[in-house]
Each structure stands twice: as C-alpha cells, then as structure tokens.
Design a protein around this motif. Structure first.
Motif, PDB file in Angstrom:
ATOM      1  N   ASN A  69     -16.849   0.889  11.682  1.00 35.29           N
ATOM      2  CA  ASN A  69     -16.736  -0.422  12.323  1.00 35.29           C
ATOM      3  C   ASN A  69     -15.289  -0.875  12.514  1.00 35.29           C
ATOM      4  O   ASN A  69     -15.036  -1.823  13.260  1.00 35.29           O
ATOM      5  N   ILE A  70     -14.358  -0.214  11.832  1.00 35.70           N
ATOM      6  CA  ILE A  70     -12.946  -0.572  11.965  1.00 35.70           C
ATOM      7  C   ILE A  70     -12.426  -0.047  13.306  1.00 35.70           C
ATOM      8  O   ILE A  70     -12.569   1.137  13.619  1.00 35.70           O
ATOM      9  N   ASP A  71     -11.821  -0.934  14.090  1.00 37.33           N
ATOM     10  CA  ASP A  71     -11.310  -0.532  15.400  1.00 37.33           C
ATOM     11  C   ASP A  71     -10.248   0.560  15.270  1.00 37.33           C
ATOM     12  O   ASP A  71      -9.448   0.555  14.328  1.00 37.33           O
ATOM     13  N   GLU A  72     -10.239   1.466  16.215  1.00 34.95           N
ATOM     14  CA  GLU A  72      -9.318   2.603  16.192  1.00 34.95           C
ATOM     15  C   GLU A  72      -7.863   2.179  16.052  1.00 34.95           C
ATOM     16  O   GLU A  72      -7.070   2.827  15.368  1.00 34.95           O
ATOM     17  N   GLU A  73      -7.465   1.076  16.711  1.00 34.84           N
ATOM     18  CA  GLU A  73      -6.055   0.673  16.703  1.00 34.84           C
ATOM     19  C   GLU A  73      -5.578   0.244  15.315  1.00 34.84           C
ATOM     20  O   GLU A  73      -4.365   0.156  15.084  1.00 34.84           O
ATOM     21  N   TYR A  74      -6.509  -0.013  14.401  1.00 35.40           N
ATOM     22  CA  TYR A  74      -6.117  -0.437  13.055  1.00 35.40           C
ATOM     23  C   TYR A  74      -6.317   0.659  12.017  1.00 35.40           C
ATOM     24  O   TYR A  74      -6.189   0.417  10.820  1.00 35.40           O
ATOM     25  N   ARG A  75      -6.612   1.870  12.478  1.00 35.69           N
ATOM     26  CA  ARG A  75      -6.724   2.999  11.562  1.00 35.69           C
ATOM     27  C   ARG A  75      -5.401   3.768  11.540  1.00 35.69           C
ATOM     28  O   ARG A  75      -4.593   3.674  12.451  1.00 35.69           O
ATOM     29  N   ASN A  76      -5.209   4.544  10.466  1.00 34.26           N
ATOM     30  CA  ASN A  76      -4.046   5.434  10.367  1.00 34.26           C
ATOM     31  C   ASN A  76      -2.718   4.715  10.570  1.00 34.26           C
ATOM     32  O   ASN A  76      -1.825   5.197  11.272  1.00 34.26           O
ATOM     33  N   GLY A  77      -2.584   3.541   9.938  1.00 34.94           N
ATOM     34  CA  GLY A  77      -1.323   2.812  10.026  1.00 34.94           C
ATOM     35  C   GLY A  77      -0.203   3.561   9.325  1.00 34.94           C
ATOM     36  O   GLY A  77      -0.434   4.476   8.519  1.00 34.94           O
ATOM     37  N   ASP A  78       1.038   3.171   9.625  1.00 36.27           N
ATOM     38  CA  ASP A  78       2.192   3.842   9.022  1.00 36.27           C
ATOM     39  C   ASP A  78       2.146   3.809   7.502  1.00 36.27           C
ATOM     40  O   ASP A  78       2.668   4.702   6.840  1.00 36.27           O
ATOM     41  N   GLU A 109      -2.882   8.873   7.157  1.00 39.17           N
ATOM     42  CA  GLU A 109      -4.098   9.687   7.240  1.00 39.17           C
ATOM     43  C   GLU A 109      -5.333   8.895   6.837  1.00 39.17           C
ATOM     44  O   GLU A 109      -6.424   9.464   6.728  1.00 39.17           O
ATOM     45  N   ASN A 110      -5.167   7.605   6.626  1.00 41.18           N
ATOM     46  CA  ASN A 110      -6.261   6.732   6.186  1.00 41.18           C
ATOM     47  C   ASN A 110      -7.023   7.331   5.010  1.00 41.18           C
ATOM     48  O   ASN A 110      -8.247   7.345   4.960  1.00 41.18           O
ATOM     49  N   ALA A 111      -6.246   7.836   4.061  1.00 39.33           N
ATOM     50  CA  ALA A 111      -6.847   8.482   2.896  1.00 39.33           C
ATOM     51  C   ALA A 111      -7.178   7.482   1.791  1.00 39.33           C
ATOM     52  O   ALA A 111      -8.040   7.757   0.943  1.00 39.33           O
ATOM     53  N   TYR A 112      -6.522   6.309   1.800  1.00 39.01           N
ATOM     54  CA  TYR A 112      -6.612   5.414   0.655  1.00 39.01           C
ATOM     55  C   TYR A 112      -7.129   4.008   0.962  1.00 39.01           C
ATOM     56  O   TYR A 112      -7.442   3.277   0.017  1.00 39.01           O
ATOM     57  N   THR A 113      -7.212   3.629   2.222  1.00 36.76           N
ATOM     58  CA  THR A 113      -7.461   2.214   2.509  1.00 36.76           C
ATOM     59  C   THR A 113      -8.453   1.989   3.646  1.00 36.76           C
ATOM     60  O   THR A 113      -8.605   2.826   4.538  1.00 36.76           O
ATOM     61  N   VAL A 114      -9.081   0.809   3.594  1.00 35.94           N
ATOM     62  CA  VAL A 114      -9.921   0.315   4.683  1.00 35.94           C
ATOM     63  C   VAL A 114      -9.422  -1.089   5.027  1.00 35.94           C
ATOM     64  O   VAL A 114      -9.425  -1.971   4.167  1.00 35.94           O
ATOM     65  N   LEU A 129     -10.093   7.810  -1.045  1.00 27.55           N
ATOM     66  CA  LEU A 129     -11.461   7.324  -0.833  1.00 27.55           C
ATOM     67  C   LEU A 129     -12.378   8.449  -0.368  1.00 27.55           C
ATOM     68  O   LEU A 129     -11.957   9.361   0.354  1.00 27.55           O
ATOM     69  N   ASP A 130     -13.635   8.357  -0.773  1.00 27.27           N
ATOM     70  CA  ASP A 130     -14.678   9.259  -0.287  1.00 27.27           C
ATOM     71  C   ASP A 130     -15.413   8.501   0.823  1.00 27.27           C
ATOM     72  O   ASP A 130     -16.265   7.650   0.548  1.00 27.27           O
ATOM     73  N   TYR A 131     -15.090   8.802   2.064  1.00 26.72           N
ATOM     74  CA  TYR A 131     -15.634   8.022   3.179  1.00 26.72           C
ATOM     75  C   TYR A 131     -17.114   8.279   3.425  1.00 26.72           C
ATOM     76  O   TYR A 131     -17.747   7.546   4.189  1.00 26.72           O
ATOM     77  N   SER A 132     -17.682   9.292   2.758  1.00 30.88           N
ATOM     78  CA  SER A 132     -19.133   9.463   2.872  1.00 30.88           C
ATOM     79  C   SER A 132     -19.855   8.304   2.177  1.00 30.88           C
ATOM     80  O   SER A 132     -21.020   8.030   2.470  1.00 30.88           O
ATOM     81  N   ASN A 133     -19.162   7.626   1.268  1.00 26.55           N
ATOM     82  CA  ASN A 133     -19.715   6.437   0.619  1.00 26.55           C
ATOM     83  C   ASN A 133     -19.350   5.144   1.356  1.00 26.55           C
ATOM     84  O   ASN A 133     -19.766   4.064   0.932  1.00 26.55           O
ATOM     85  N   ILE A 134     -18.559   5.278   2.429  1.00 22.51           N
ATOM     86  CA  ILE A 134     -18.133   4.099   3.191  1.00 22.51           C
ATOM     87  C   ILE A 134     -18.415   4.340   4.686  1.00 22.51           C
ATOM     88  O   ILE A 134     -17.510   4.372   5.521  1.00 22.51           O
ATOM     89  N   PRO A 135     -19.685   4.534   5.057  1.00 18.73           N
ATOM     90  CA  PRO A 135     -19.995   4.819   6.475  1.00 18.73           C
ATOM     91  C   PRO A 135     -19.607   3.670   7.401  1.00 18.73           C
ATOM     92  O   PRO A 135     -19.393   3.895   8.599  1.00 18.73           O
ATOM     93  N   ASN A 136     -19.508   2.451   6.883  1.00 24.33           N
ATOM     94  CA  ASN A 136     -19.135   1.325   7.735  1.00 24.33           C
ATOM     95  C   ASN A 136     -17.667   1.345   8.145  1.00 24.33           C
ATOM     96  O   ASN A 136     -17.234   0.471   8.903  1.00 24.33           O
ATOM     97  N   VAL A 152       0.847  -1.200   0.000  1.00 22.55           N
ATOM     98  CA  VAL A 152       0.000   0.000   0.000  1.00 22.55           C
ATOM     99  C   VAL A 152       0.881   1.248   0.000  1.00 22.55           C
ATOM    100  O   VAL A 152       0.669   2.181  -0.783  1.00 22.55           O
ATOM    101  N   ALA A 153       1.874   1.263   0.892  1.00 19.69           N
ATOM    102  CA  ALA A 153       2.763   2.424   0.990  1.00 19.69           C
ATOM    103  C   ALA A 153       3.484   2.678  -0.332  1.00 19.69           C
ATOM    104  O   ALA A 153       3.621   3.826  -0.779  1.00 19.69           O
ATOM    105  N   LYS A 154       3.932   1.608  -0.963  1.00 19.40           N
ATOM    106  CA  LYS A 154       4.627   1.738  -2.254  1.00 19.40           C
ATOM    107  C   LYS A 154       3.683   2.293  -3.319  1.00 19.40           C
ATOM    108  O   LYS A 154       4.053   3.197  -4.083  1.00 19.40           O
ATOM    109  N   MET A 155       2.465   1.785  -3.355  1.00 17.11           N
ATOM    110  CA  MET A 155       1.505   2.227  -4.356  1.00 17.11           C
ATOM    111  C   MET A 155       1.089   3.683  -4.135  1.00 17.11           C
ATOM    112  O   MET A 155       0.901   4.438  -5.095  1.00 17.11           O
ATOM    113  N   ILE A 156       0.946   4.076  -2.875  1.00 19.32           N
ATOM    114  CA  ILE A 156       0.610   5.474  -2.577  1.00 19.32           C
ATOM    115  C   ILE A 156       1.717   6.392  -3.079  1.00 19.32           C
ATOM    116  O   ILE A 156       1.468   7.424  -3.715  1.00 19.32           O
ATOM    117  N   SER A 157       2.959   6.023  -2.801  1.00 19.55           N
ATOM    118  CA  SER A 157       4.097   6.866  -3.188  1.00 19.55           C
ATOM    119  C   SER A 157       4.224   6.992  -4.704  1.00 19.55           C
ATOM    120  O   SER A 157       4.759   7.984  -5.202  1.00 19.55           O
TER     121      SER A 157
END
Length: 410
Positions: free
Chosen positions: A136-145, A149-154, A126-133, A114-119
């Motif tokens: 459900n993702i636990d906080e500890e698994y958001r905003n990984g290195d 900014e959790n801009a691209y992945t779920v 992602l438009d998170y208004s289309n992904i309200p679920n 993911v990091a390589k592809m982002i770079s």
C-alpha cells in the motif's frame, strides 16, 4: 407475514454470518475499522505477548475527540497487549535506545535518524512476508536514501516544517525564516528544541545546506542561532501545543500535521511555508535490533498500513499519508489541505535530511549544547567565574586546615 419471515431470516443470517462476509475480504474490528481477512491476525492469542511501542507524542489516533482508538483495536483483534509510550525528538529516542534503558519492539524515527541507526546496527531487517500491506506504500516513498533497499523500514507519515503564527498578535504575516530574527517578535518566538530542525532553520536563513559537510559550516550556522537566542521565548517540542493554542507566543516553528491540529483548536492561528524552503521528513516504522517479539511487531506494522487504520491515524494527527489508497478515503478538508499537501511550487523547495558524518554530527551536538547554555549578557561567564572563585576558596580553607594541623604536631 411473508415480509416478517424475510426480515427474521435476514436478522438470523446477519447474526450467524462470519465477520469476513460483512464486506468482501474484510474483518470488522470496530465500527470504523475493517481489516483484510487473508492475514492471520489471531496467531498470538493466548500467548501473553506484550509489544513495547515507542512513538512521537500526539502521533496516533487514540480515541479522544471521537477518534478511533487504534491501539485498542489492534489489541482486540490480535490479543496482543501494547505498552505505548512517547518521545519528543529523534535525539531523545536515540539516546534512550543507545543507553539500553528500555527495550522496544516498534519505533518511529525520522529519515536521518533511521540512517544513523542502520549504520550503527540498531535496527532489525524486516520480514516483508509478515507485512503484506507494504504494497500500500506508494512507490515514490519506497527505497529512500535513508534506507535504499527498504530493508528496515515502512513509511508511516510525511511532514514539512514551517511557521505557525497568531493572527491576533502579528500585524503582518511572516513570510521568511529570516523573520524569526526580527526584533519585533522579541520574547514571542518559539523555536525547535532539537538540534537538527533548529539547525535547518538557521541554514535556510543563511543560505547554507541543511546537511552540513564540515564542522566550519556547523559553526557558522549555530552562530546564527546564537544571535537569535535573545529573541526566543522558549525552545519547545510538544509544549508548543499549549503555548500557541493558549496565545502565549506570537510565532512558532513546528511540523505541518501538528499545525493543522493547533489551528483546529484555535482558529486565530495560521501557517506559512517560508519562501526559502522547507524540510520534508519521512517518519518510518522500524524494529530495534533488541526486540524480543519481531513477528508480533511486524503484525503491528502491517495493521498500521491497513487503509481504515491509516485513515483513522491521518485524520486524527493531520500528517501526510504515504498511501494513496488512504488519501482517496480521507475527509475532503484534509484531503485537499494546503498544509498537508502543499502546492508544486512549495514542494519544489523541499529539502530532505541525510545522515551526517560522525565528526559533523558530534560538532553539531557540541555547538548546540553550547548555544543553549550561551548567555549574551555574560551571566554564563560570571557564573563560571563565581564557581571558580568558590572552588579556590574551598581549596584555600582546606590548605589552612592542613597547615594548622601540621603546625600543631610540632
């Protein structure tokens, strides 16, 4: 008579009642799956939209073995057709996208990829208004290195690596990655057929970092893998299922969720987390920058984060869920599995992959290819010598023909 009338009215109400009323705030899709009714699941019906989804093999509940067919349920609910295909490594996923040979709408790469592809600008925000679920993702698994900014992945699932072995073929259970260099397993070892996971095993064995910072580190660890190669039966990915279940190898290395599946199919198999540590990976759903159906792709991601859908997937593939609401409704055996949810002592030794520099990544690719083609017995060098001799002979014959033709001119 009165009881009959009540039963009749109840039956009529059940038939005419909106599906969303079957459970508070839910729409029933199949007998096992209900989804939130406050999301417009039908806005693409009649538009002939087809989503190309690219996922790992054996990585979704597909209807076999009495499981739920998640893709079919999504198609039934939304009217969107899904073209579902699989890959066997992050590297093959990357190569396919980079080549432009195919166009995908949803992919499931691991954290470092993911990091390589982002770079490299290969993913679409992602438009998170289309992904309200996503809630459900636990906080500890958001905003990984890998996506700070959790801009691209779920996150989709989590997994660890370890050793799976056949108790009927092994006298004493392995406890260490270093055991995979033991000659008593010669010809009975299955290793990862991808550079990053294989490198991590060599790094654990030698006490090095799984995330090399220099080319010298890469060279030293790949030398460890080169020394192991004469003992290895095969370098595998999904092929490990048939080989381990069928008793064709004594020990193998793979991912925790797939180990649960293999053990279910062959009770003679067992799993161990090596004492040096293990790699914890997060596989996430993402949308390639080339996708032509962004909103529909986000709908698919949102569907995959529905609790019932998450439950169906996790119970089929055996991996660790990043959603506590899913964990709460899992079957008891999986909910408390020591493979999917290891102890705190094991978790304390987990390492995570990070993106490597271009220089180090290139060195790893080159050295991995060299290692795979390396033959300790020297037959590789013999082949090159024979090839050189054949080329020399061909050149000599061409020279003779040219010389003969020249002489005949005079």
């Amino acid at each position: 008579m009165k009881r009959f009338v009540i039963l009749l009215l109840t039956a009529v109400l059940a038939l005419t009642m909106p599906l969303s009323a079957l459970a508070a705030g839910q729409i029933e899709v199949t007998e096992d799956i209900s989804v939130s009714d406050d999301y417009d699941w039908t806005r693409f019906k009649g538009q002939n939209v087809t989503l190309n989804v690219y996922n790992w093999g054996e990585y979704i509940s597909n209807g076999s073995d009495d499981s739920v067919d998640v893709v079919a349920a999504f198609e039934k609910l939304t009217g969107i057709k899904v073209n579902y295909t699989t890959f066997d490594s992050n590297e093959s996923l990357y190569a396919k996208l980079k080549s432009g040979a195919a166009n995908y709408d949803v992919i499931i790469p691991s954290d470092y990829m993911v990091a390589k592809m982002i770079s490299e600008g290969m993913l679409r925000p992602l438009d998170y208004s289309n992904i309200p679920n996503f809630q459900n993702i636990d906080e500890e698994y958001r905003n990984g290195d890998y996506d700070p900014e959790n801009a691209y992945t779920v996150p989709y699932t989590l997994c660890t690596t370890g050793i799976i072995y056949n108790t009927k073929m092994v006298d004493e259970a392995p406890t260490s990655w270093a055991d995979l260099w033991d000659e008593k397993y010669a010809g009975n070892i299955l290793m990862f057929n991808n550079s990053r996971d294989a490198y991590a095993i060599g790094a654990f064995k030698s006490g090095s970092s799984v995330n090399p910072q220099t080319t010298e580190e890469v060279d030293a660890v790949v030398d460890e893998l080169k020394a192991q190669k004469p003992l290895v039966q095969a370098y595998v990915m999904d092929e490990i299922f048939d080989k381990m279940i069928g008793g064709e190898a004594a020990v193998g290395v793979y991912y925790s969720g797939d180990a649960i599946t293999m053990i279910d199919d062959n009770p003679d198999l067992a799993w161990v987390f090596p004492e040096e540590g293990t790699v914890l990976s997060v596989d996430s759903m993402a949308i390639p920058a080339t996708s032509e159906h962004e909103e529909a792709a986000e709908m698919f991601i949102n569907f995959m984060c529905e609790p019932d859908v998450g439950k169906a997937n996790i119970e089929y593939i055996g991996y660790t869920t990043p959603m506590h609401c899913v964990w709460e409704i899992l079957d008891e055996d999986l909910k408390y599995s020591e493979i999917a949810y290891p102890s705190e002592d094991i978790a304390a030794k987990e390492e995570v992959f990070t993106a490597l520099s271009d220089e180090v990544n290139s060195e790893l690719d080159v050295k991995w290819s060299e290692m795979k083609s390396y033959d300790e017995g020297g037959s590789g060098y013999l082949f090159l010598m024979l090839l050189a001799a054949m080329l020399a002979l061909a050149c000599f014959n061409i020279w003779r023909k040219v010389r003969r033709k020249t002489r005949n001119m005079y």
